[in-house]
Design an enzyme around this catalytic site. Sequence first.
Site, mmCIF file in Angstrom:
data_model
loop_
_atom_site.group_PDB
_atom_site.id
_atom_site.type_symbol
_atom_site.label_atom_id
_atom_site.label_comp_id
_atom_site.label_asym_id
_atom_site.label_seq_id
_atom_site.Cartn_x
_atom_site.Cartn_y
_atom_site.Cartn_z
ATOM 1 N N ARG A 49 0.826 -1.273 0.022
ATOM 2 C CA ARG A 49 -0.085 0.122 0.173
ATOM 3 C C ARG A 49 0.832 1.175 0.010
ATOM 4 N NH1 ARG A 49 -5.382 0.902 2.052
ATOM 5 N NH2 ARG A 49 -6.224 -0.990 2.482
ATOM 6 N N ASP A 92 -3.848 -0.681 -3.555
ATOM 7 C CA ASP A 92 -4.779 -1.329 -2.507
ATOM 8 C C ASP A 92 -5.277 -2.482 -2.926
ATOM 9 O OD1 ASP A 92 -7.046 -1.713 -0.935
ATOM 10 O OD2 ASP A 92 -7.668 0.324 -1.068
ATOM 11 N N PHE A 93 -5.308 -3.518 -2.272
ATOM 12 C CA PHE A 93 -5.577 -4.825 -2.935
ATOM 13 C C PHE A 93 -7.024 -4.983 -3.071
ATOM 14 C CE2 PHE A 93 -1.417 -6.572 -0.398
ATOM 15 C CZ PHE A 93 -0.605 -5.945 -1.565
ATOM 16 N N LYS A 147 0.958 -20.100 6.077
ATOM 17 C CA LYS A 147 0.120 -20.539 7.322
ATOM 18 C C LYS A 147 -0.006 -19.170 7.885
ATOM 19 C CE LYS A 147 2.704 -21.436 11.196
ATOM 20 N NZ LYS A 147 3.235 -20.535 11.892
ATOM 21 N N ASP A 234 0.172 -22.569 16.366
ATOM 22 C CA ASP A 234 1.349 -21.773 15.536
ATOM 23 C C ASP A 234 2.186 -23.026 15.054
ATOM 24 O OD1 ASP A 234 2.644 -19.743 14.909
ATOM 25 O OD2 ASP A 234 4.058 -20.070 16.357
ATOM 26 N N HIS A 239 3.981 -27.610 11.731
ATOM 27 C CA HIS A 239 5.433 -28.039 11.587
ATOM 28 C C HIS A 239 5.719 -29.656 12.334
ATOM 29 C CE1 HIS A 239 5.876 -24.113 10.239
ATOM 30 N NE2 HIS A 239 6.174 -23.367 11.572
ATOM 31 N N LYS A 339 8.019 -22.237 23.616
ATOM 32 C CA LYS A 339 8.977 -20.844 23.603
ATOM 33 C C LYS A 339 9.824 -20.651 24.840
ATOM 34 C CE LYS A 339 6.581 -19.353 19.781
ATOM 35 N NZ LYS A 339 6.871 -20.123 18.773
ATOM 36 N N LYS A 344 17.641 -23.297 21.262
ATOM 37 C CA LYS A 344 17.011 -23.735 20.086
ATOM 38 C C LYS A 344 17.441 -25.048 19.552
ATOM 39 C CE LYS A 344 15.754 -21.612 15.623
ATOM 40 N NZ LYS A 344 14.475 -21.698 15.692
HETATM 41 C C1 BG6 Z 1 6.938 -20.084 12.656
HETATM 42 C C2 BG6 Z 1 6.034 -19.950 14.047
HETATM 43 O O1 BG6 Z 1 6.124 -20.941 11.730
HETATM 44 O O2 BG6 Z 1 8.018 -21.142 12.912
HETATM 45 C C3 BG6 Z 1 6.783 -19.321 14.892
HETATM 46 O O3 BG6 Z 1 4.898 -18.797 13.662
HETATM 47 C C4 BG6 Z 1 8.336 -19.935 15.164
HETATM 48 O O4 BG6 Z 1 6.206 -18.746 16.284
HETATM 49 C C5 BG6 Z 1 9.097 -20.298 13.737
HETATM 50 O O5 BG6 Z 1 9.195 -19.056 16.066
HETATM 51 C C6 BG6 Z 1 9.852 -21.290 14.013
HETATM 52 O O6 BG6 Z 1 11.024 -21.518 12.909
HETATM 53 P P1 BG6 Z 1 12.314 -22.054 12.893
HETATM 54 O O7 BG6 Z 1 12.616 -22.133 11.562
HETATM 55 O O8 BG6 Z 1 12.991 -20.930 13.530
HETATM 56 O O9 BG6 Z 1 12.419 -23.126 13.758
#
Ligand code: BG6
Length: 491
Positions: A49, A92-93, A147, A234, A239, A339, A344
């Site tokens: 936009r 503007d879509f 998604k 989420d 995933h 989270k 990680k």
């Molecule tokens: C996303 C989620 O699809 O994947 C996020 O919406 C999440 O909340 C993310 O942090 C994690 O992805 P990756 O690739 O960092 O493991």
Amino acid sequence: MVDKSENRCDLMMFGALGDLAQRKLFPALYQLERVGLLARDTRILALARDPQDTASVRRQLGERIRHYVKREELETDILDRFLDRIDYLSFDFSDSQGYQRLNDWRANGGGALIVYMATPPSIYGMIARHLRDQGCCNEQTRVVVEKPIGHDLDSSRVINDQLAEVFNENQLFRIDHYLGKETVQNLIALRFANNLFATQWNQNHISHVEITVAESVGIEGRWGYFDKAGQMRDMVQNHLLQLLCLIAMDPPSDLSADSIRDEKVKVLKALRPITSDMMETHLVRGQYTAGTSNGKPVPGYLEEDDATKGSTTETFVALKAEIHNWRWSGVPFYIRTGKRLPEKLSQIIIHFKPAPHYIFDPDQKHLANNKLIIRLQPDEGMELQILTKDQGLDKGMRLRQGPLELTFSETFNASRIPDAYERLLWEVMKGNQYLFVRRDEVEYAWRWVDQVMSHWQDHAAHPKRYAAGTWGPVASIAMITRDGRSWYEDA
Ligand code: BG6
């Protein structure tokens, strides 16, 4: 050798100035340019936009790419060449007239048209209708959508129906970015290229499977979105269930998109529903409180910026899934994601059953099962834990467990593992759907998740607390301990 000329395309990016496009999509496209995978005539039309012109959008995208791409991967002449491919339309879509300008742009181009909707899913249908009504697309157009496809089965059907009014299923590329991860694709190679595992991959030889997708980050400024979704929608609905499917599916007859997706759907259909009487034994829902992350104090979920007091949204889910078919009868899949966990880490652990007759030191019997550890991220690789004899004259036949180890970066000297979006965009350009999710996969996944969510709603279930920087509520440890097992880190 890759023939790029066949992959010449015009890419229209709706939502080009949004977070996803700037953080992931343009950097990924730049990387494709860097490794020479963008055909010479490929063009990109950025759509948003904001009233800006092409020159200022190129500058802005250039800055974002410099920010997100590693310094050693930045090459100024390549970046300039990439930015030159981009045109910008302020647009503007919802304005049907605006779509005529897309036709004008397209008139000078060629190759396949790819439409990437990096927008909220609520407007996918509207964009699709305008594209059709204004003659901007045809049966060769490929459409990429992100998604979340809805927040439950019904809402996902609405979105899928709207898209299906305009496009055929073979034109739709639904992204689950986990499928673009190099190591996730390796699950297919591991399982179906190695007969050694193929013969072992069932309830006769596997006792249980663990899938962990842990993140150390919290909500990162996305509270509004996340609080409506929660970890179940989420992460688990997409995933985690995709990972489960790749581990559990039967061998496809070939690598075509539909052969693979047919097998994944069978797994989703065979998932045992988690009924309300199983909530205590099969499900744990958690929410983080203040704690520490990487040695620094961090706030709890309810103290994050923009948080609403009293939210009961979960930031952690652990569950025990069961697949009702011959291959997996009696083999639980323990799934865990959250989270603000200590690190990680995404990994899958296949626990094999012990040998049928044990002849070694009875004290060591607990050691006697092999494990296959598949590290999806970071430190991508695989490790097969096997038993050998301990070295030394005094050790007799004492056993010890050690790894047969394959760390991709060392073994294959691969300096860089491409980001999932690079792979996915490249596959769209080639028109290959096997890394994208078919409509029925989305809907079966929702069907299974919906019944869990509805128990939580019916019982007004409050999430269990866990301190940031820990592995989730103690109830998730109790869930697996009740079965006489433990999470890999705790073993
Ligand atoms: C996303 C989620 O699809 O994947 C996020 O919406 C999440 O909340 C993310 O942090 C994690 O992805 P990756 O690739 O960092 O493991």
